[in-house]
Write a protein that holds these residues in place. Structure first.
Motif, PDB file in Angstrom:
ATOM      1  N   ILE A 316     -44.958  39.334   4.688  1.00  0.00           N
ATOM      2  CA  ILE A 316     -44.255  39.706   5.913  1.00  0.00           C
ATOM      3  C   ILE A 316     -43.108  40.664   5.620  1.00  0.00           C
ATOM      4  N   VAL A 317     -42.723  40.760   4.349  1.00  0.00           N
ATOM      5  CA  VAL A 317     -41.638  41.662   3.968  1.00  0.00           C
ATOM      6  C   VAL A 317     -42.189  43.078   3.897  1.00  0.00           C
ATOM      7  N   SER A 318     -41.457  44.011   4.457  1.00  0.00           N
ATOM      8  CA  SER A 318     -41.892  45.401   4.410  1.00  0.00           C
ATOM      9  C   SER A 318     -41.731  45.953   2.998  1.00  0.00           C
ATOM     10  N   PRO A 319     -42.573  46.924   2.607  1.00  0.00           N
ATOM     11  CA  PRO A 319     -42.455  47.498   1.251  1.00  0.00           C
ATOM     12  C   PRO A 319     -41.089  48.129   0.985  1.00  0.00           C
ATOM     13  N   SER A 320     -40.507  48.767   1.987  1.00  0.00           N
ATOM     14  CA  SER A 320     -39.196  49.390   1.784  1.00  0.00           C
ATOM     15  C   SER A 320     -38.118  48.345   1.517  1.00  0.00           C
ATOM     16  N   LEU A 321     -38.182  47.230   2.264  1.00  0.00           N
ATOM     17  CA  LEU A 321     -37.207  46.163   2.031  1.00  0.00           C
ATOM     18  C   LEU A 321     -37.421  45.530   0.663  1.00  0.00           C
ATOM     19  N   LEU A 322     -38.679  45.306   0.299  1.00  0.00           N
ATOM     20  CA  LEU A 322     -38.951  44.736  -1.016  1.00  0.00           C
ATOM     21  C   LEU A 322     -38.479  45.679  -2.123  1.00  0.00           C
ATOM     22  N   HIS A 323     -38.600  46.987  -1.902  1.00  0.00           N
ATOM     23  CA  HIS A 323     -38.096  47.967  -2.871  1.00  0.00           C
ATOM     24  C   HIS A 323     -36.596  47.799  -3.075  1.00  0.00           C
ATOM     25  N   ASP A 324     -35.857  47.653  -1.971  1.00  0.00           N
ATOM     26  CA  ASP A 324     -34.406  47.469  -2.076  1.00  0.00           C
ATOM     27  C   ASP A 324     -34.072  46.146  -2.759  1.00  0.00           C
ATOM     28  N   ILE A 325     -34.843  45.103  -2.437  1.00  0.00           N
ATOM     29  CA  ILE A 325     -34.601  43.800  -3.053  1.00  0.00           C
ATOM     30  C   ILE A 325     -34.830  43.872  -4.558  1.00  0.00           C
ATOM     31  N   VAL A 326     -35.893  44.563  -4.963  1.00  0.00           N
ATOM     32  CA  VAL A 326     -36.200  44.685  -6.393  1.00  0.00           C
ATOM     33  C   VAL A 326     -35.104  45.452  -7.113  1.00  0.00           C
ATOM     34  N   LEU A 327     -34.624  46.533  -6.517  1.00  0.00           N
ATOM     35  CA  LEU A 327     -33.548  47.305  -7.150  1.00  0.00           C
ATOM     36  C   LEU A 327     -32.290  46.463  -7.309  1.00  0.00           C
ATOM     37  N   GLU A 328     -31.943  45.695  -6.263  1.00  0.00           N
ATOM     38  CA  GLU A 328     -30.740  44.874  -6.332  1.00  0.00           C
ATOM     39  C   GLU A 328     -30.915  43.740  -7.331  1.00  0.00           C
ATOM     40  N   THR A 329     -32.111  43.160  -7.383  1.00  0.00           N
ATOM     41  CA  THR A 329     -32.363  42.062  -8.320  1.00  0.00           C
ATOM     42  C   THR A 329     -32.314  42.552  -9.753  1.00  0.00           C
ATOM     43  N   CYS A 330     -32.828  43.740 -10.001  1.00  0.00           N
ATOM     44  CA  CYS A 330     -32.832  44.280 -11.371  1.00  0.00           C
ATOM     45  C   CYS A 330     -31.435  44.609 -11.856  1.00  0.00           C
ATOM     46  N   ASN A 331     -30.511  44.833 -10.918  1.00  0.00           N
ATOM     47  CA  ASN A 331     -29.136  45.119 -11.328  1.00  0.00           C
ATOM     48  C   ASN A 331     -28.439  43.880 -11.887  1.00  0.00           C
ATOM     49  N   GLU A 332     -28.930  42.701 -11.494  1.00  0.00           N
ATOM     50  CA  GLU A 332     -28.380  41.471 -12.038  1.00  0.00           C
ATOM     51  C   GLU A 332     -28.892  41.271 -13.459  1.00  0.00           C
ATOM     52  N   ASN A 333     -28.034  40.793 -14.346  1.00  0.00           N
ATOM     53  CA  ASN A 333     -28.410  40.600 -15.747  1.00  0.00           C
ATOM     54  C   ASN A 333     -29.508  39.558 -15.872  1.00  0.00           C
ATOM     55  N   GLY A 334     -30.573  39.940 -16.602  1.00  0.00           N
ATOM     56  CA  GLY A 334     -31.654  39.009 -16.876  1.00  0.00           C
ATOM     57  C   GLY A 334     -32.564  38.722 -15.696  1.00  0.00           C
TER      58      GLY A 334
END
Length: 586
Positions: A316-334
């Motif tokens: 149900i999550v749009s690809p653009s939103l998931l893209h932003d979520i992935v970028l923000e998650t990757c910024n967190e260590n580990g």
């Protein structure tokens, strides 16, 4: 004096009060006796006609009728529904003094609040705040808003009991009280929200307040936009510049509201069950368009929520939103591995449904950092599907961009074999992956060889040390001193490498054995060398050889006779002492 009949009939009326178009035939004296407002009005603006019109009166003509009855000393009925406008009307008409309307209404409000706090009935207090909206300035000046807000927080802080109101249940009371708060001014809500947070209201309740209030604001915004679009289509009075400025103002307001609430809530409350993925998706779309500062917190909360969703719900999550979520998650260590797993699950489900496009694949694959994966076999399988399903829609450049998302150095031999068989990717990529695999295997082989060589050297050292310890063990055991010196280890060959654990253990065992032999042999040698005060003759030769004096010989013979007599009297068994020759050593 009873003025009720004059209030009912309007007889001898000398003043007419107009409220919402209704005329009230009244008398000056009862009004002046109860209201400072009418006294000042008569002094400052005398009216020959005796007509006074009250606009925007709290509660309208119905509440003014109750106020007029009170001025004529008539009994009025106060309820939780009319008490707020009645109190505001008393404030407007300045009906102060003992037993006047302000005092009476304040007492009723306090009794109602006290009863609601005792029964944890937050819905009653919330409805009172809702009644204050139409008369906001008067309600604030009267202190009704602040009193009700404090009472609401206290109701939320106390858990319900068996004496609580049935409407205070989780399914009814909580929702009802919150729904009453959705239409109050934003300033009131923010004060109530921050007060509840500071006083320790449960995170679940704060999350429910936040989600429902913001959702209601978004719904109102969408309705206003639809109405504006209809108005613009019907009329062309407003220029495009004016229309754009109005829309910008509305967007700025809703962005400010979202920022103010989300930034005030504790971060842990964003992970409550009340904060759904659908709500975050909706709010993130608006927050992104308005540049809200709370966007990072929302994306982080969405990333944590994705881990709890099934593959079906994840779509149900749009690809653009998931893209932003992935970028923000990757910024967190580990967190890169976690983001990678989310992307794999998302695209695998899209492949299963047959709806994954090349654009979506590229958007998500490029969001991951290069070191997010240690193996890309699964990603290659997804790429294979995309290239096969959209062969006709991709040119050579687009295909190459998709292929470049895969690092063929991180795929296994089976994947390279399949890529070679399907012939979907150019052979040069397969060759690069094969060369990398060969280099990796060569490195591992050399590492194993070095390890085996090192183990062989340790085994040889151990065998050499063992032979040396055996040759030295006799020398060490014959020592009188039970301690070892550093010279005892001179036979070991010096080495720059640290001996293995097994070698150290074997050497320690050898030294312990040597120490034990030395400890036993020392006393034995001393005992053997020392002179015994008694010289025992062997019992096997009882004859007297004449070398000893008679006294010594008689002493020894007496001992033998004593032993013989004991052996004859006692049977064999416990206490039996056999006769044998004494050698003089232990």
């Amino acid at each position: 004096m009873d003025f009720s009949k004059f209030r009912t009939t309007g007889e001898l009326s000398d003043i007419t009060v107009i409220v919402e178009g209704n005329d009230f035939k009244l008398h000056k004296f009862p009004l002046y006796a109860k209201s400072e407002f009418f006294c000042k009005l008569a002094k400052n603006t005398p009216s020959e006609s005796g007509r006074v019109e009250l606009t925007d009166f709290p509660g309208g003509d119905e509440v003014f009728g109750l106020v007029a009855d009170f001025c004529y000393n008539m009994k009025i009925e106060t309820t939780k529904d009319n008490i707020v406008p009645l109190r505001c009307a008393a404030e407007l008409l300045q009906m102060t003094g003992s037993a006047n309307l302000i005092e009476v209404s304040d007492k009723f409000i306090q009794d109602t609040i006290t009863s609601a706090k005792m029964s944890r009935s937050s819905s009653v207090v919330a409805s009172m705040i809702r009644s204050c909206v139409s008369m906001s300035s008067l309600a604030e000046s009267c202190g009704i808003v602040s009193s009700c807000s404090d009472a609401l927080v206290e109701c939320w802080l106390k858990p319900p009991t068996k004496f609580s109101s049935p409407t205070n249940s989780k399914k009814q009371g909580g929702d009802k009280s919150i729904k009453s708060l959705l239409l109050i001014p934003f300033g009131w809500f923010l004060k109530l929200f921050t007060s509840a947070r500071d006083r320790g209201v449960r995170h679940s309740h704060l999350a429910e307040l936040m989600t429902q209030f913001i959702s209601n604001i978004i719904e109102q915004e969408e309705k206003e936009e639809k109405n504006n679009n209809k108005t613009e289509n019907l009329t062309s009075k407003l220029s495009p510049r004016d229309s754009g400025s109005n829309v910008g103002k509305s967007k700025l307001d809703i962005g400010h509201i979202i920022d103010s609430i989300v930034l005030e809530i504790p971060e842990d409350a964003l992970y409550d069950d009340a904060v759904t993925m659908d709500w975050i998706t909706k709010v993130l779309r608006i927050a992104t368009g308005h540049g809200c500062a709370c966007r990072r917190l929302l994306v982080k909360a969405a990333g944590e929520m994705l881990n709890r969703l099934s593959a079906e719900d994840l779509c149900i999550v749009s690809p653009s939103l998931l893209h932003d979520i992935v970028l923000e998650t990757c910024n967190e260590n580990g967190q890169a591995e976690k983001a990678s797993n989310i992307v794999d699950t998302y695209m695998s489900e899209m492949v299963r449904k047959g709806v994954l496009t090349a654009e979506t694949y590229k958007l998500l694959a490029t969001a991951l950092p290069s070191d997010a994966k240690t193996n890309q076999d699964h990603m290659y399988t997804i790429l294979e599907y995309v290239l096969s399903s959209e062969t006709d829609n991709l040119n050579d450049e687009q295909r190459q961009e998709l292929i470049n998302t895969i690092d063929f150095k991180l795929v296994t031999e089976e994947t390279l074999q399949r890529a070679l068989t399907t012939n979907i990717v150019p052979a040069v990529h397969i060759a690069q992956g094969a060369l990398s695999l060969c280099s990796k295997l060569r490195t591992e082989l050399e590492s194993v060889k070095r390890l085996n060589q090192k183990q062989d050297e340790e085994i040889k050292k151990y065998q050499k040390h063992q032979n040396s310890s055996k040759s030295r063990s006799s020398g060490l055991s014959s020592r009188k001193d039970d301690s070892l010196t550093l010279s005892d280890l001179d036979y070991l060959e010096p080495t720059k490498e640290k001996p293995s654990e097994r070698s150290v253990q074997m050497l320690s065992d050898t030294l312990n054995t040597s120490k034990e032999d030395s400890f036993i042999s020392g006393p034995r040698s001393k005992i053997s060398e020392s002179k015994s005060p008694y010289q025992f003759r062997s019992l096997a030769a009882p004859e007297h050889d004449g070398t000893q004096d008679d006294e010594s010989y008689q002493y020894e013979r007496g001992l033998r006779n004593l032993d013989n007599s004991r052996s004859k009297q006692r049977p064999l068994g416990y206490g039996y002492r056999p006769t044998y020759s004494y050698s003089g050593r232990y």
